[in-house]
Design a protein around this motif. Structure first.
Motif: not given
Length: 335
Positions: A1-21
């Motif tokens: 699985m490909r995971l990242i940390q990002l800032k959402d539209d409100a500037g809060q830290v979130r975890v995201g899953v990158v799709d296969a492409e």
């Protein structure tokens, strides 16, 4: 699985899953950081990928836009940067099969001539004993401390070179990301691309200056790849100056291109009790055989380092920026 940390539209830290492409990121509704998600996985006795798969999340964001807008963070951090240990091991990579044969011949000749340097002797120990049987300890690698979590910059952020530095050059490397569990067990979350930015001119003056040369910023990410790794990982390291690529070279890593197994390197890092403090994060660089500095190239202010390793997702890009150190001789104040 490909995971990242990002800032959402409100500037809060979130975890995201990158799709296969590598086009879209599913933003998880649950834990607000990779650290929290990993803690949940450890408590539940599941893998990080399984823990992420169980968290709902309906929002999808364009990955390229997140990278372009500087909203992708390093894939793992500790809430208190002092509890994130950044370290590395050197003299771990062979380069290529052809170079391997040449190295063996050179080592044998130097050993016969009595001209084997300390560095080459340590490398020889790795060649001879760095790949022990599973569950066994092999040769110790070269090891160095790089700093704490405050030394880690996000993908796209500048790698800062202090004004006392003699050089600032890239080191494209594989990085292991770890969280120490409540019982002191190190848990590997996965692997990421890293730029173990160093001062190679200082190091070349004398190998005993290695510790000084490593106390610099570094970059990790953008992605965390869960699970095991292919033995042979191949990518490219580049130096961009404006619209021009001023240096480019293949970057090889993975155990097929190393003289130490990852298990052996992990053992020699975590055998120290101080490296198994519950709750701490460790980011450990596994070394490289590819440097623009070795080819006589000197990076300049504003140049962009680009490390591409397709097996670990999107490339890691960071510009070089010179900064004032903020400290001068005589700056210590007696109380």
């Amino acid at each position: 699985m490909r995971l990242i940390q990002l800032k959402d539209d409100a500037g809060q830290v979130r975890v995201g899953v990158v799709d296969a492409e590598g086009q879209s990121v599913r933003v998880l509704d649950g834990p607000a950081s990779m650290y929290a998600l990993a803690g949940t996985a450890i408590a539940a006795g599941t893998s990080l990928a399984e823990a992420a798969a169980e968290v709902p999340g309906g929002a999808h964001l364009a990955y390229a836009a997140l990278l372009r807008d500087g909203r992708v963070l390093s894939p793992l951090h500790h809430p208190d940067p002092a509890h994130c240990h950044v370290s590395g091991t050197g003299l771990t990579h062979l380069g290529s099969a052809a170079a391997r044969d040449a190295m063996h011949q050179k080592l044998q000749q130097q050993a016969q001539d009595g001209t084997l340097t300390d560095s080459m002797r340590m490398f020889q120990w790795g060649v001879e004993g760095g790949m022990p049987a599973a569950g066994s300890a092999g040769a110790q690698p070269e090891w160095f401390h790089k700093g704490d979590g405050s030394h880690v910059v996000a993908p796209g952020a500048p790698l800062e070179s202090p004004d006392f530095a003699l050089d600032g050059g890239e080191e494209p490397e594989l990085v292991g990301l770890y969280l120490i569990g409540p019982d002191g067990t190190p848990h590997r979350l996965g692997f990421a691309i890293g730029n173990e930015f160093s001062d190679h001119v200082t190091e070349r003056q004398n190998y005993l200056y290695l510790a000084h040369s490593k106390l610099r910023t570094c970059a990790v990410g953008p992605e965390l790849r869960t699970g095991g790794l292919p033995r042979d990982l191949r990518g490219t390291s580049r130096l961009r100056r404006g619209d021009e690529v001023v240096w480019e070279k293949p970057f090889l890593t993975g155990e097929a291109n190393m003289c130490h197994s990852l298990e052996n390197l992990e053992y020699h890092h975590f055998k120290y009790a101080a490296h198994r403090r519950p709750g701490d994060v460790h980011l450990h660089f596994f070394g490289t055989a590819t440097l623009s500095f070795a080819d006589g190239v000197r990076a300049q202010d504003g140049d962009v380092f680009e490390i591409e390793l397709p097996g670990l997702g999107a490339p890691l890009r960071n510009p070089l920026r010179s900064v004032a150190a903020g400290f001068a001789p005589g700056g210590v104040r007696a109380l």
